[in-house]
Design an enzyme around this catalytic site. Structure first.
Site, PDB file in Angstrom:
ATOM      1  N   ASN A 108      25.515-151.198  -3.863  1.00 45.60           N
ATOM      2  CA  ASN A 108      24.575-151.333  -2.741  1.00 45.60           C
ATOM      3  C   ASN A 108      25.300-151.532  -1.406  1.00 45.60           C
ATOM      4  O   ASN A 108      24.971-150.894  -0.410  1.00 45.60           O
ATOM      5  CB  ASN A 108      23.599-152.490  -2.991  1.00 45.60           C
ATOM      6  CG  ASN A 108      22.770-152.250  -4.243  1.00 45.60           C
ATOM      7  OD1 ASN A 108      22.810-151.156  -4.806  1.00 45.60           O
ATOM      8  ND2 ASN A 108      22.042-153.258  -4.676  1.00 45.60           N
ATOM      9  N   THR A 142       5.748-123.521  36.490  1.00 45.92           N
ATOM     10  CA  THR A 142       4.985-124.625  35.899  1.00 45.92           C
ATOM     11  C   THR A 142       3.792-123.936  35.263  1.00 45.92           C
ATOM     12  O   THR A 142       3.303-122.930  35.793  1.00 45.92           O
ATOM     13  CB  THR A 142       4.513-125.651  36.955  1.00 45.92           C
ATOM     14  OG1 THR A 142       3.667-124.968  37.880  1.00 45.92           O
ATOM     15  CG2 THR A 142       5.685-126.278  37.705  1.00 45.92           C
ATOM     16  N   HIS A 143       3.356-124.447  34.119  1.00 49.69           N
ATOM     17  CA  HIS A 143       2.276-123.805  33.346  1.00 49.69           C
ATOM     18  C   HIS A 143       2.617-122.357  33.006  1.00 49.69           C
ATOM     19  O   HIS A 143       1.721-121.532  32.829  1.00 49.69           O
ATOM     20  CB  HIS A 143       0.943-123.842  34.108  1.00 49.69           C
ATOM     21  CG  HIS A 143       0.629-125.167  34.716  1.00 49.69           C
ATOM     22  ND1 HIS A 143      -0.014-126.175  34.024  1.00 49.69           N
ATOM     23  CD2 HIS A 143       0.920-125.679  35.940  1.00 49.69           C
ATOM     24  CE1 HIS A 143      -0.139-127.232  34.807  1.00 49.69           C
ATOM     25  NE2 HIS A 143       0.436-126.969  35.973  1.00 49.69           N
ATOM     26  N   SER A 183      15.519-104.232  14.119  1.00 52.17           N
ATOM     27  CA  SER A 183      14.378-104.157  13.213  1.00 52.17           C
ATOM     28  C   SER A 183      14.656-103.064  12.189  1.00 52.17           C
ATOM     29  O   SER A 183      15.263-102.045  12.508  1.00 52.17           O
ATOM     30  CB  SER A 183      13.126-103.815  14.025  1.00 52.17           C
ATOM     31  OG  SER A 183      12.183-103.153  13.208  1.00 52.17           O
ATOM     32  N   LYS A 185      14.399-101.909  18.757  1.00 50.97           N
ATOM     33  CA  LYS A 185      14.325-103.366  18.903  1.00 50.97           C
ATOM     34  C   LYS A 185      15.676-104.054  18.879  1.00 50.97           C
ATOM     35  O   LYS A 185      16.601-103.648  18.197  1.00 50.97           O
ATOM     36  CB  LYS A 185      13.472-103.954  17.770  1.00 50.97           C
ATOM     37  CG  LYS A 185      12.030-103.533  17.849  1.00 50.97           C
ATOM     38  CD  LYS A 185      11.160-104.555  18.511  1.00 50.97           C
ATOM     39  CE  LYS A 185      10.954-105.703  17.573  1.00 50.97           C
ATOM     40  NZ  LYS A 185       9.920-106.586  18.038  1.00 50.97           N
ATOM     41  N   ASN A 191      16.295-108.092  18.672  1.00 50.08           N
ATOM     42  CA  ASN A 191      15.541-109.352  18.607  1.00 50.08           C
ATOM     43  C   ASN A 191      16.436-110.571  18.823  1.00 50.08           C
ATOM     44  O   ASN A 191      17.564-110.604  18.340  1.00 50.08           O
ATOM     45  CB  ASN A 191      14.860-109.471  17.239  1.00 50.08           C
ATOM     46  CG  ASN A 191      13.872-108.337  17.003  1.00 50.08           C
ATOM     47  OD1 ASN A 191      13.221-107.877  17.943  1.00 50.08           O
ATOM     48  ND2 ASN A 191      13.793-107.876  15.774  1.00 50.08           N
ATOM     49  N   GLU A 237      15.620-117.733  18.116  1.00 52.81           N
ATOM     50  CA  GLU A 237      14.414-118.027  17.340  1.00 52.81           C
ATOM     51  C   GLU A 237      14.729-118.972  16.183  1.00 52.81           C
ATOM     52  O   GLU A 237      13.936-119.847  15.837  1.00 52.81           O
ATOM     53  CB  GLU A 237      13.796-116.734  16.822  1.00 52.81           C
ATOM     54  CG  GLU A 237      13.181-115.904  17.926  1.00 52.81           C
ATOM     55  CD  GLU A 237      12.745-114.530  17.449  1.00 52.81           C
ATOM     56  OE1 GLU A 237      11.582-114.187  17.648  1.00 52.81           O
ATOM     57  OE2 GLU A 237      13.575-113.799  16.875  1.00 52.81           O
ATOM     58  N   TYR A 278      17.850-153.712  -1.613  1.00 49.87           N
ATOM     59  CA  TYR A 278      18.059-152.306  -1.978  1.00 49.87           C
ATOM     60  C   TYR A 278      16.985-151.830  -2.954  1.00 49.87           C
ATOM     61  O   TYR A 278      16.559-152.561  -3.843  1.00 49.87           O
ATOM     62  CB  TYR A 278      19.450-152.115  -2.607  1.00 49.87           C
ATOM     63  CG  TYR A 278      19.695-150.682  -3.036  1.00 49.87           C
ATOM     64  CD1 TYR A 278      20.123-149.736  -2.123  1.00 49.87           C
ATOM     65  CD2 TYR A 278      19.431-150.271  -4.345  1.00 49.87           C
ATOM     66  CE1 TYR A 278      20.303-148.411  -2.491  1.00 49.87           C
ATOM     67  CE2 TYR A 278      19.610-148.951  -4.735  1.00 49.87           C
ATOM     68  CZ  TYR A 278      20.040-148.023  -3.796  1.00 49.87           C
ATOM     69  OH  TYR A 278      20.211-146.713  -4.163  1.00 49.87           O
ATOM     70  N   GLN A 290      18.148-143.795  -1.903  1.00 50.51           N
ATOM     71  CA  GLN A 290      19.041-142.679  -2.220  1.00 50.51           C
ATOM     72  C   GLN A 290      18.537-141.390  -1.552  1.00 50.51           C
ATOM     73  O   GLN A 290      19.311-140.455  -1.335  1.00 50.51           O
ATOM     74  CB  GLN A 290      19.105-142.503  -3.743  1.00 50.51           C
ATOM     75  CG  GLN A 290      19.958-141.349  -4.202  1.00 50.51           C
ATOM     76  CD  GLN A 290      20.267-141.432  -5.692  1.00 50.51           C
ATOM     77  OE1 GLN A 290      21.039-142.278  -6.116  1.00 50.51           O
ATOM     78  NE2 GLN A 290      19.639-140.581  -6.483  1.00 50.51           N
ATOM     79  N   LYS A 330      20.092-139.468   2.012  1.00 49.40           N
ATOM     80  CA  LYS A 330      21.251-138.616   2.288  1.00 49.40           C
ATOM     81  C   LYS A 330      20.938-137.145   2.528  1.00 49.40           C
ATOM     82  O   LYS A 330      21.443-136.557   3.491  1.00 49.40           O
ATOM     83  CB  LYS A 330      22.280-138.777   1.164  1.00 49.40           C
ATOM     84  CG  LYS A 330      23.042-140.097   1.298  1.00 49.40           C
ATOM     85  CD  LYS A 330      23.932-140.387   0.141  1.00 49.40           C
ATOM     86  CE  LYS A 330      23.359-141.284  -0.922  1.00 49.40           C
ATOM     87  NZ  LYS A 330      22.502-142.398  -0.528  1.00 49.40           N
TER      88      LYS A 330
HETATM   89  N1  ARG Z   1      23.357-143.385  -5.369  1.00 47.22           N
HETATM   90  C1  ARG Z   1      22.892-144.614  -4.851  1.00 47.22           C
HETATM   91  C2  ARG Z   1      22.319-144.401  -3.449  1.00 47.22           C
HETATM   92  O1  ARG Z   1      22.634-143.432  -2.874  1.00 47.22           O
HETATM   93  C3  ARG Z   1      23.985-145.620  -4.760  1.00 47.22           C
HETATM   94  C4  ARG Z   1      23.555-147.023  -4.870  1.00 47.22           C
HETATM   95  C5  ARG Z   1      23.061-147.295  -6.243  1.00 47.22           C
HETATM   96  N2  ARG Z   1      22.749-148.648  -6.433  1.00 47.22           N
HETATM   97  C6  ARG Z   1      22.069-149.069  -7.466  1.00 47.22           C
HETATM   98  N3  ARG Z   1      21.834-150.317  -7.560  1.00 47.22           N
HETATM   99  N4  ARG Z   1      21.623-148.250  -8.364  1.00 47.22           N
HETATM  100  O2  ARG Z   1      21.564-145.160  -2.945  1.00 47.22           O
END
Ligand code: ARG
Length: 457
Positions: free
Chosen positions: A110, A155-156, A277, A283, A285, A290, A317, A322, A325
């Site tokens: 953690n 503007t607008h 295109s 074309k 583009n 975009e 925690y 998790q 990420k």
């Molecule tokens: N893979 C976990 C995460 O990204 C790591 C921490 C896990 N901790 C636990 N008590 N299971 O959060």
């Protein structure tokens, strides 16, 4: 082998394992996990858990692993480790055996993952700051190369008053300056180490956490272990920064997409950042732009996802975290790629100066000048505004620009109008008059450009 298991009599279901495992995305924290582990191994020496010799052994193995990871980061994906923390520990056990099993003393995944993410964020912010600066430099160079280009300001999305193209470029550079400052601001808050917070209640070993923080390059250690392992404010902050930064890039793209239309015809984008295109041979583009505009959506989504994931989580925690990420990595990767793509677009941009100037002349964008002229002749602005409104209606009916009306025609609306009106209706006069700080006059733009160059180049 999992990092736990003693308490369990049944093996994990394979389906649960693949649902639970995070190595397929948290492998990107490998370097940070190793840096944190190196520092932790040193801390363990100070509390007598590792001898100097054992620590050296671990340090060497960690450094070798670091090199392996840098050479082929994706190799980690071939393992069936639960997460990056398990993977690093497994590698160590393979390399140095029993002593590696001491490394996790007093540490939890953690505080470990919280530390890894912060280290990753710090490194990524540095890269983003460099990319923002590069785009600002590109904007300044584009402004400088096209300093004589005058175009309509809107503007607008209605032609409002003429501006210089350099003014437009510097407007986006201002937005990027704020993005830069927001990132630096976030950096000061996230530069605090959670390591040594244990699972939630603090580590049971008398470790000098501030010193430990310094070994990893943090300014100091966090103050509360419960908060340390459950805090993801830095993820939210960076996602917010990315969300705002992407809104800027999206608006930049939209402006250029419009400037590039057949209807506006102010710019031509390079072949390098456009595509054709499959059906319509004529074309070309603006795909790069975009896509930047489009990708803005997913970055806003990542911010919202993270807000919703954290909302309602009890201390400390929880595995929900998790989920931080994938969105963080994707959003910051996307922001980075879009900053770089925006540079590439500017690199090959061609301004169609005559067309810009012609458009700036059209649309009665000098009507404000005529109103100001009447004001100088003693007519209250509100009344002047009304009179010029009528002049514009008349000019539209005649199919003429204001400056193409004869003095007699103009005087029909106000007797104070004299011959001296024509110079003030010129484009150059419209621009030159806006000479207070931040205005579009060539003088102000030259000052702003010089100042931006000094700051950025
Ligand atoms: N893979 C976990 C995460 O990204 C790591 C921490 C896990 N901790 C636990 N008590 N299971 O959060």
């Amino acid at each position: 082998m999992a990092l736990w298991g003693g308490r369990f009599t049944q093996a994990s279901d394979q389906r649960f394992k693949s649902f639970n495992n995070s190595v397929r995305f948290d492998y990107r924290l490998a370097e940070q996990d190793i840096v944190g582990s190196l520092a932790w191994s040193r801390a363990l020496v100070t509390v007598g858990i590792l001898t100097e010799k054992e620590q050296k052994q671990l340090e060497e193995a960690l450094n070798v692993t670091l090199e392996e990871v840098r050479a082929t980061p994706e190799a980690i994906l071939n393992s069936d480790a639960e997460d990056i923390h398990s993977w690093v520990e497994q590698r160590l056990i393979e390399k140095v055996g029993e002593v590696a099993k001491k490394l996790h003393t007093g540490r939890s995944r953690n505080d470990q993952v919280a530390t890894d993410i912060k280290l990753w964020c710090k490194a990524t912010v540095v890269e983003l700051l460099a990319a923002i600066r590069q785009l600002q430099q590109a904007l300044v160079l584009t402004a400088e190369a096209n300093q004589d280009v005058v175009m309509p300001g809107y503007t607008h999305l209605q032609r409002a008053q003429p501006v210089t193209f350099a003014h437009w470029c510097l407007a986006y550079s201002e937005m990027l300056s704020r993005d830069d400052s927001r990132l630096r601001d976030a950096l000061t808050r996230l530069d605090v180490s959670p390591l040594g917070s244990g699972a939630l209640a603090g580590t049971a070993y008398a470790i000098d956490r501030d010193r430990l923080a310094g070994w990893m390059g943090f300014s100091c250690a966090t103050r509360n272990s419960l908060d340390s392992v459950s805090d993801r404010d830095h993820v939210l902050e960076l996602l917010s920064n990315a969300a705002i930064g992407m809104v800027h890039l999206s608006r930049f793209s939209e402006d250029l997409i419009f400037f590039n239309t057949g209807e506006a015809g102010f710019i031509e984008l390079s072949d390098c950042v456009t595509s054709g295109s499959s059906l319509m041979p004529q074309k070309k583009n603006p795909d790069a732009l975009e896509l930047i505009r489009g990708k803005c959506g997913r970055v806003q989504g990542a911010l919202t996802s993270m807000m919703m994931t954290l909302k309602g989580l009890p201390l400390a925690y929880n595995k929900d975290m998790q989920e931080d990420k994938a969105g963080l990595f994707d959003a910051l990767d996307t922001w980075m790629a879009c900053l770089q793509m925006a540079c590439l677009v500017l690199d090959g941009i061609q301004l169609k100066s005559p067309r810009c100037r012609e458009a700036a002349r059209q649309g009665y964008s000098n009507a404000t000048e005529l109103a100001d002229y009447l004001v100088r002749k003693g007519i209250p602005f509100r009344e002047a505004h009304h009179i010029i409104g009528e002049v514009v209606v008349y000019a539209i009916r005649e199919g003429k620009a204001l400056e193409a009306l004869s003095l007699l025609q103009l005087q029909a609306f106000s007797s104070v109008i004299g011959d001296d009106v024509y110079p003030i209706l010129r484009l150059s006069s419209c621009l030159a008059k806006r000479n207070a700080k931040g205005g579009t006059s060539p003088e102000q733009i030259a000052v702003a450009l010089a100042e931006a160059k000094q700051r950025l180049l």
